[in-house]
Design a protein around this motif. Structure first.
Motif, PDB file in Angstrom:
ATOM      1  N   ARG A 165     -28.638-113.510   3.945  1.00  0.00           N
ATOM      2  CA  ARG A 165     -29.648-113.457   5.002  1.00  0.00           C
ATOM      3  C   ARG A 165     -30.953-112.977   4.400  1.00  0.00           C
ATOM      4  O   ARG A 165     -31.195-111.769   4.323  1.00  0.00           O
TER       5      ARG A 165
ATOM      6  N   SER B 189     -30.853-118.363   6.329  1.00  0.00           N
ATOM      7  CA  SER B 189     -29.558-117.688   6.293  1.00  0.00           C
ATOM      8  C   SER B 189     -28.506-118.744   6.011  1.00  0.00           C
ATOM      9  O   SER B 189     -28.515-119.818   6.617  1.00  0.00           O
TER      10      SER B 189
ATOM     11  N   GLU C 224     -25.081-123.612   6.878  1.00  0.00           N
ATOM     12  CA  GLU C 224     -26.144-122.901   7.578  1.00  0.00           C
ATOM     13  C   GLU C 224     -25.744-122.756   9.041  1.00  0.00           C
ATOM     14  O   GLU C 224     -24.960-123.569   9.551  1.00  0.00           O
ATOM     15  N   PRO C 225     -26.254-121.722   9.721  1.00  0.00           N
ATOM     16  CA  PRO C 225     -25.896-121.534  11.129  1.00  0.00           C
ATOM     17  C   PRO C 225     -26.417-122.697  11.976  1.00  0.00           C
ATOM     18  O   PRO C 225     -27.476-123.264  11.690  1.00  0.00           O
ATOM     19  N   HIS C 226     -25.654-123.035  12.992  1.00  0.00           N
ATOM     20  CA  HIS C 226     -26.042-124.138  13.881  1.00  0.00           C
ATOM     21  C   HIS C 226     -25.853-123.715  15.339  1.00  0.00           C
ATOM     22  O   HIS C 226     -25.116-124.323  16.098  1.00  0.00           O
TER      23      HIS C 226
ATOM     24  N   TRP D  21     -21.278-123.411  12.317  1.00  0.00           N
ATOM     25  CA  TRP D  21     -21.913-123.692  11.033  1.00  0.00           C
ATOM     26  C   TRP D  21     -21.899-125.189  10.748  1.00  0.00           C
ATOM     27  O   TRP D  21     -21.016-125.903  11.196  1.00  0.00           O
TER      28      TRP D  21
ATOM     29  N   ARG E 155     -24.215-119.333   4.286  1.00  0.00           N
ATOM     30  CA  ARG E 155     -22.994-118.735   3.781  1.00  0.00           C
ATOM     31  C   ARG E 155     -22.440-119.667   2.715  1.00  0.00           C
ATOM     32  O   ARG E 155     -22.568-120.883   2.797  1.00  0.00           O
TER      33      ARG E 155
ATOM     34  N   GLU F  56     -22.274-114.292   2.888  1.00  0.00           N
ATOM     35  CA  GLU F  56     -23.414-114.649   3.724  1.00  0.00           C
ATOM     36  C   GLU F  56     -24.679-114.106   3.091  1.00  0.00           C
ATOM     37  O   GLU F  56     -24.710-112.959   2.641  1.00  0.00           O
TER      38      GLU F  56
END
Length: 129
Positions: free
Chosen positions: A91, A68, A13-15, A20, A70, A89
Motif C-alpha cells: 500500500r 495498492s 489490484e483491489p476492485h 481483486w 497484492r 500487500e
C-alpha cells in the motif's frame, strides 16, 4: 545442489466490492513463474524480485501511478488464492494531491545549482592588470 524450485506469482489490484482483479492493463505481464535454486533462494527471494519490478515501474512512471496491490506466490503452479504460500500487500503511502516539487523538498540551506552557475565556474579565471 542443482535442485530448483518454481514459484508461480500473480499481482492483483483491489476492485471494490468485487474483491481483486489482475493488476494493470496487461494482466499477463504481472503473472508468471520464477525459477530459483531451492537450497538458497526461498519464497522471500521470489517476492523481492516481483516487488522490485513493481517499484521500478512505479518510479519510472512517477510515484503517482503507484497503486495498492497484492502479490500472491505459490510453489510450482498457481492455484486458489487461499492456497498461496505467501501473500504480500503493498500500500504505497504517497501524497498524490501535492506536486512532486512539494513532496520532495531540498534540505535546509541547500540550493540546487543551475547549469549556468556550473558553466560559469568552469570558465578560466580572469586577471586584471
Amino acid at each position: 545442489m542443482g535442485t530448483e524450485t518454481n514459484w508461480a506469482y500473480r499481482v492483483d489490484e483491489p476492485h471494490g466490492s468485487q474483491g481483486w482483479r489482475p493488476y494493470g492493463t496487461d494482466p499477463e505481464r504481472w503473472r508468471g513463474t520464477i525459477t530459483a535454486e531451492a537450497s538458497s533462494e526461498n519464497p522471500q527471494y521470489a517476492l523481492s524480485l516481483v516487488i522490485t519490478a513493481l517499484m521500478t515501474e512505479w518510479k519510472a512512471a512517477g510515484l503517482h501511478q503507484a497503486k495498492s496491490v497484492r502479490v500472491l506466490l505459490w510453489r510450482e503452479t498457481e492455484s486458489d488464492d487461499k492456497d498461496a504460500d505467501a501473500i504480500v500487500e503493498i500500500r504505497p503511502s504517497i501524497h498524490t494531491e501535492l506536486p512532486a516539487s512539494e513532496t520532495t523538498r531540498p534540505r535546509t540551506g541547500h540550493r540546487p545549482r543551475s547549469t549556468r552557475d556550473r558553466i560559469k565556474n568552469l570558465e578560466a579565471p580572469r586577471y586584471v592588470a
